[in-house]
Write a protein that holds these residues in place. Structure first.
Motif, PDB file in Angstrom:
ATOM      1  N   LEU A  27       0.809  -1.020   0.024  1.00 14.49           N
ATOM      2  CA  LEU A  27       0.042  -0.010   0.091  1.00 14.49           C
ATOM      3  C   LEU A  27       0.864   1.180  -0.135  1.00 14.49           C
ATOM      4  O   LEU A  27       1.920   1.301   0.340  1.00 14.49           O
ATOM      5  N   PRO A  28       0.231   2.375  -0.599  1.00 14.50           N
ATOM      6  CA  PRO A  28       1.113   3.525  -0.374  1.00 14.50           C
ATOM      7  C   PRO A  28       0.836   4.310   1.001  1.00 14.50           C
ATOM      8  O   PRO A  28      -0.230   3.898   1.735  1.00 14.50           O
ATOM      9  N   ALA A  29       1.693   4.704   1.732  1.00 16.10           N
ATOM     10  CA  ALA A  29       1.550   5.635   3.028  1.00 16.10           C
ATOM     11  C   ALA A  29       0.804   6.917   2.638  1.00 16.10           C
ATOM     12  O   ALA A  29       1.425   7.930   2.806  1.00 16.10           O
ATOM     13  N   ASN A  30      -0.539   6.926   2.065  1.00 14.92           N
ATOM     14  CA  ASN A  30      -1.104   8.078   1.875  1.00 14.92           C
ATOM     15  C   ASN A  30      -2.557   7.856   2.224  1.00 14.92           C
ATOM     16  O   ASN A  30      -3.023   6.804   2.672  1.00 14.92           O
ATOM     17  N   SER A  31      -3.629   8.751   1.734  1.00 16.05           N
ATOM     18  CA  SER A  31      -4.947   8.778   2.122  1.00 16.05           C
ATOM     19  C   SER A  31      -5.540   7.437   1.514  1.00 16.05           C
ATOM     20  O   SER A  31      -6.217   6.850   2.103  1.00 16.05           O
ATOM     21  N   LEU A  32      -4.966   7.115   0.453  1.00 12.86           N
ATOM     22  CA  LEU A  32      -5.783   5.740  -0.295  1.00 12.86           C
ATOM     23  C   LEU A  32      -5.334   4.725   0.403  1.00 12.86           C
ATOM     24  O   LEU A  32      -6.035   3.909   0.615  1.00 12.86           O
ATOM     25  N   GLY A  33      -3.923   4.624   1.043  1.00 15.45           N
ATOM     26  CA  GLY A  33      -3.517   3.289   1.652  1.00 15.45           C
ATOM     27  C   GLY A  33      -4.194   3.367   3.051  1.00 15.45           C
ATOM     28  O   GLY A  33      -4.798   2.147   3.351  1.00 15.45           O
ATOM     29  N   GLU A  34      -4.476   4.331   3.692  1.00 17.95           N
ATOM     30  CA  GLU A  34      -5.531   4.687   4.776  1.00 17.95           C
ATOM     31  C   GLU A  34      -6.627   3.868   4.633  1.00 17.95           C
ATOM     32  O   GLU A  34      -7.356   3.194   5.483  1.00 17.95           O
ATOM     33  N   ARG A  35      -7.493   4.508   3.647  1.00 12.18           N
ATOM     34  CA  ARG A  35      -8.704   4.117   3.336  1.00 12.18           C
ATOM     35  C   ARG A  35      -8.766   2.451   3.039  1.00 12.18           C
ATOM     36  O   ARG A  35      -9.897   1.973   3.372  1.00 12.18           O
ATOM     37  N   ILE A  36      -7.973   1.977   2.112  1.00 14.02           N
ATOM     38  CA  ILE A  36      -8.123   0.557   1.936  1.00 14.02           C
ATOM     39  C   ILE A  36      -7.553  -0.376   3.335  1.00 14.02           C
ATOM     40  O   ILE A  36      -8.508  -1.256   3.399  1.00 14.02           O
ATOM     41  N   LEU A  37      -6.569   0.071   3.881  1.00 10.41           N
ATOM     42  CA  LEU A  37      -6.472  -0.670   5.152  1.00 10.41           C
ATOM     43  C   LEU A  37      -7.421  -0.498   6.049  1.00 10.41           C
ATOM     44  O   LEU A  37      -7.720  -1.726   6.505  1.00 10.41           O
ATOM     45  N   ARG A  38      -8.267   0.421   6.316  1.00 11.15           N
ATOM     46  CA  ARG A  38      -9.258   0.640   7.206  1.00 11.15           C
ATOM     47  C   ARG A  38     -10.276   0.012   6.788  1.00 11.15           C
ATOM     48  O   ARG A  38     -11.365  -0.408   7.560  1.00 11.15           O
ATOM     49  N   HIS A  39     -10.631  -0.874   5.632  1.00  9.66           N
ATOM     50  CA  HIS A  39     -11.804  -1.387   4.907  1.00  9.66           C
ATOM     51  C   HIS A  39     -11.573  -2.796   4.608  1.00  9.66           C
ATOM     52  O   HIS A  39     -12.557  -3.332   3.857  1.00  9.66           O
ATOM     53  N   ILE A  40     -10.464  -3.349   4.793  1.00  8.66           N
ATOM     54  CA  ILE A  40     -10.411  -4.572   4.442  1.00  8.66           C
ATOM     55  C   ILE A  40     -10.003  -5.556   5.553  1.00  8.66           C
ATOM     56  O   ILE A  40      -9.333  -5.279   6.736  1.00  8.66           O
ATOM     57  N   ILE A  41     -10.481  -6.740   5.798  1.00  9.26           N
ATOM     58  CA  ILE A  41     -10.188  -8.051   6.717  1.00  9.26           C
ATOM     59  C   ILE A  41      -9.543  -9.119   5.779  1.00  9.26           C
ATOM     60  O   ILE A  41     -10.101  -9.453   5.008  1.00  9.26           O
ATOM     61  N   THR A  42      -8.352  -9.272   6.382  1.00 10.72           N
ATOM     62  CA  THR A  42      -7.411 -10.265   5.464  1.00 10.72           C
ATOM     63  C   THR A  42      -6.714 -11.321   6.744  1.00 10.72           C
ATOM     64  O   THR A  42      -6.009 -11.119   7.182  1.00 10.72           O
TER      65      THR A  42
ATOM     66  N   ILE B 261       0.095  13.208  10.831  1.00  6.59           N
ATOM     67  CA  ILE B 261       0.964  12.223  11.339  1.00  6.59           C
ATOM     68  C   ILE B 261       0.670  11.011  12.092  1.00  6.59           C
ATOM     69  O   ILE B 261       1.076  10.017  11.882  1.00  6.59           O
ATOM     70  N   SER B 262      -0.476  11.227  12.938  1.00  5.73           N
ATOM     71  CA  SER B 262      -1.015  10.183  13.694  1.00  5.73           C
ATOM     72  C   SER B 262      -1.640   9.317  12.498  1.00  5.73           C
ATOM     73  O   SER B 262      -1.837   7.984  12.927  1.00  5.73           O
ATOM     74  N   LYS B 263      -2.109   9.749  11.562  1.00  9.15           N
ATOM     75  CA  LYS B 263      -2.919   8.884  10.417  1.00  9.15           C
ATOM     76  C   LYS B 263      -1.644   8.150   9.692  1.00  9.15           C
ATOM     77  O   LYS B 263      -1.774   7.072   9.213  1.00  9.15           O
ATOM     78  N   LEU B 264      -0.536   8.850   9.573  1.00 10.95           N
ATOM     79  CA  LEU B 264       0.623   8.087   8.772  1.00 10.95           C
ATOM     80  C   LEU B 264       1.117   6.930   9.594  1.00 10.95           C
ATOM     81  O   LEU B 264       1.356   5.790   9.031  1.00 10.95           O
ATOM     82  N   LEU B 265       1.238   7.056  11.053  1.00  9.23           N
ATOM     83  CA  LEU B 265       2.159   6.109  11.714  1.00  9.23           C
ATOM     84  C   LEU B 265       1.201   4.746  11.542  1.00  9.23           C
ATOM     85  O   LEU B 265       2.085   3.581  11.569  1.00  9.23           O
ATOM     86  N   PRO B 266       0.036   4.459  11.629  1.00 10.71           N
ATOM     87  CA  PRO B 266      -0.882   3.029  11.627  1.00 10.71           C
ATOM     88  C   PRO B 266      -0.474   2.370  10.168  1.00 10.71           C
ATOM     89  O   PRO B 266      -0.396   1.299  10.003  1.00 10.71           O
ATOM     90  N   LEU B 267       0.130   3.367   9.224  1.00  8.05           N
ATOM     91  CA  LEU B 267       0.296   2.737   7.865  1.00  8.05           C
ATOM     92  C   LEU B 267       1.752   1.949   8.058  1.00  8.05           C
ATOM     93  O   LEU B 267       2.005   1.237   6.861  1.00  8.05           O
ATOM     94  N   VAL B 268       2.420   2.301   8.925  1.00  6.40           N
ATOM     95  CA  VAL B 268       3.812   1.628   8.902  1.00  6.40           C
ATOM     96  C   VAL B 268       4.126   1.046  10.369  1.00  6.40           C
ATOM     97  O   VAL B 268       5.071   1.154  10.912  1.00  6.40           O
ATOM     98  N   SER B 269       2.959   0.167  10.425  1.00 12.80           N
ATOM     99  CA  SER B 269       2.948  -0.228  11.962  1.00 12.80           C
ATOM    100  C   SER B 269       4.012  -1.450  12.044  1.00 12.80           C
ATOM    101  O   SER B 269       4.266  -1.872  13.019  1.00 12.80           O
ATOM    102  N   ASP B 270       4.610  -1.920  10.876  1.00 10.95           N
ATOM    103  CA  ASP B 270       5.304  -2.950  11.043  1.00 10.95           C
ATOM    104  C   ASP B 270       6.913  -2.486  11.284  1.00 10.95           C
ATOM    105  O   ASP B 270       7.904  -3.358  11.435  1.00 10.95           O
TER     106      ASP B 270
END
Length: 415
Positions: free
Chosen positions: A208-223, A262-271
């Motif tokens: 995923l990209p670390a941007n708003s698209l990545g945030e929206r996809i990450l928060r709407h999928i169960i994997t 910044i708080s929105k960015l951090l969950p996208l790089v939780s690894d």
């Protein structure tokens, strides 16, 4: 004494003495082993190279379906070639790479082979996919296992999510260079996201990209099967390799000191396991302000933190940022206390258990989080490069108190 040999027999290339079926198998193995290398060249492919050797090799190649399963479309001529390759590859699965501006025709021509296409790599070259154009991908959703979409600006994340919901066989998704015109999600959207989630049962690899698209996809999928998730940055200020994230001097494409962003960015790089913040030697510039805010955010709770498995996907009680972080590296860290906030950190305000600095407060907040029965892995702090200007005043106190809390502190200063 050796008997005379039939010179006519030895005038034939040794490989041409092999049976048709064996040569065909050799060609197939060659494509599987080295086809990707051939496809990196602009004007050559493995099948084309084989066909150019001799008439017999060409006849065998044309009758070897596995040799024609990877098609690349980059213009009208290659589109016709890809269609011909699709015909020759019958009945095997197809892998298609599309890189051209007029890409709509490519998908329409390939519809006839939709039941065999399992891999699509689509480079939009900066094109803008409209919602209606997503329908061009619909015929491939039932068989698609690998989907890579590069340099695309989607009108909305919902258009992509709607398509992904129909991809029941999808194993790998890569959209790490794509974007959307939408803003980062609001808290209300975070609250509603769990009710609108889709489940991708077979997805194992996600980029995923670390941007708003990545945030929206990450928060709407169960994997439930996800085991490899990668996020990428387009800004040269961010360098991410595996679990290492290096933020250094460069153009910060974010809103610099926007704490919410910044708080929105951090969950996208939780690894991230190792975080390096490299400050400019002169301690000046936007990057300093950005990193200062980021350090404060590391001690704050993030609500609606997405986790990649069902049952606890949305931890609404909150989550510590970068939960996998175990090492923080500070290069050319300019000061232990921001000069603009020195009135806040007066010596008499320092409590016995922790130094009241931005750095100390962050570690203290994470320690309090851990005392609530949650795990924080951050246990190593390393300073290197230029020594902070106020190190003599507070440095030893910071090190002493952090070590009391179980933090390993090391230094490698150049001055």
């Amino acid at each position: 004494m050796a008997q005379p040999q039939d010179t006519a027999l030895f005038s034939v290339n040794p490989i041409d003495r092999l049976p048709f079926e064996l040569i065909s198998d050799i060609f197939s193995i060659s494509e599987q082993a080295h086809g990707d290398e051939w496809r990196l060249t602009p004007h050559e492919t493995c099948p084309a190279a084989i066909c150019s050797v001799s008439k017999r090799w060409k006849e065998i190649a044309l009758a070897t379906p596995l040799l024609w399963t990877h098609g690349k479309v980059s213009g009208p001529e290659t589109l016709l070639q890809a269609i011909e390759w699709a015909r020759r590859s019958e009945p095997y699965e197809l892998h298609v790479e599309i890189t051209l501006f007029e890409w709509q025709d490519a998908f329409r021509y390939l519809w006839a082979y939709n039941t065999r296409i399992v891999d699509i790599e689509f480079d939009g070259m900066g094109a803008h996919i409209e919602l209606k154009d997503m329908a061009l991908l619909s015929p491939f959703s039932n068989t698609l296992r690998h989907l890579c979409i590069s340099l695309i600006k989607f009108p909305s994340a919902d258009s992509l999510l709607e398509y992904l919901a129909s991809c029941k066989e999808l194993v790998a998704l890569d959209i790490q260079s794509s974007t959307t015109g939408e803003e980062w999600m609001s808290e209300e959207e975070h609250t509603q996201s769990s009710a609108r989630a889709i489940t991708l049962e077979k997805l194992e690899d996600l980029a995923l990209p670390a941007n708003s698209l990545g945030e929206r996809i990450l928060r709407h999928i169960i994997t439930p099967r996800l085991h490899n998730a990668r996020k990428s940055f387009t800004s040269p200020a961010f360098v991410k390799t595996g679990g290492d994230l290096w933020i250094k001097k460069g153009h910060i494409s974010l809103a610099n000191t926007d704490e919410t962003l910044i708080s929105k960015l951090l969950p996208l790089v939780s690894d991230v396991r190792v975080l390096t913040l490299e400050y400019p030697p002169d301690g000046q510039g936007r990057i300093v302000e950005f990193c200062t805010v980021l350090l404060r955010q590391l001690g704050k709770t993030i609500r609606f933190f997405p986790l990649p498995h069902p049952g606890s996907l949305w931890n609404q009680g909150g989550q510590i940022p970068l939960p996998a972080l175990h090492t923080l590296r500070l290069v050319n860290y300019p000061y232990l206390v921001d000069p603009a906030r020195r009135h806040v950190f007066r010596p008499r305000d320092i409590p016995p258990q922790f130094p009241v600095t931005d750095l100390g407060l962050m570690f203290m907040a994470r320690t309090e989080w851990e005392s609530e029965g949650r795990t924080d892995l951050l246990s190593k702090l390393h300073f290197e490069g230029k020594r902070p200007v106020d190190w003599g005043e507070r440095g030893e106190l910071v090190v002493e108190q952090l070590r009391r809390e179980g933090i390993t502190v090391t230094t490698q200063f150049t001055n």
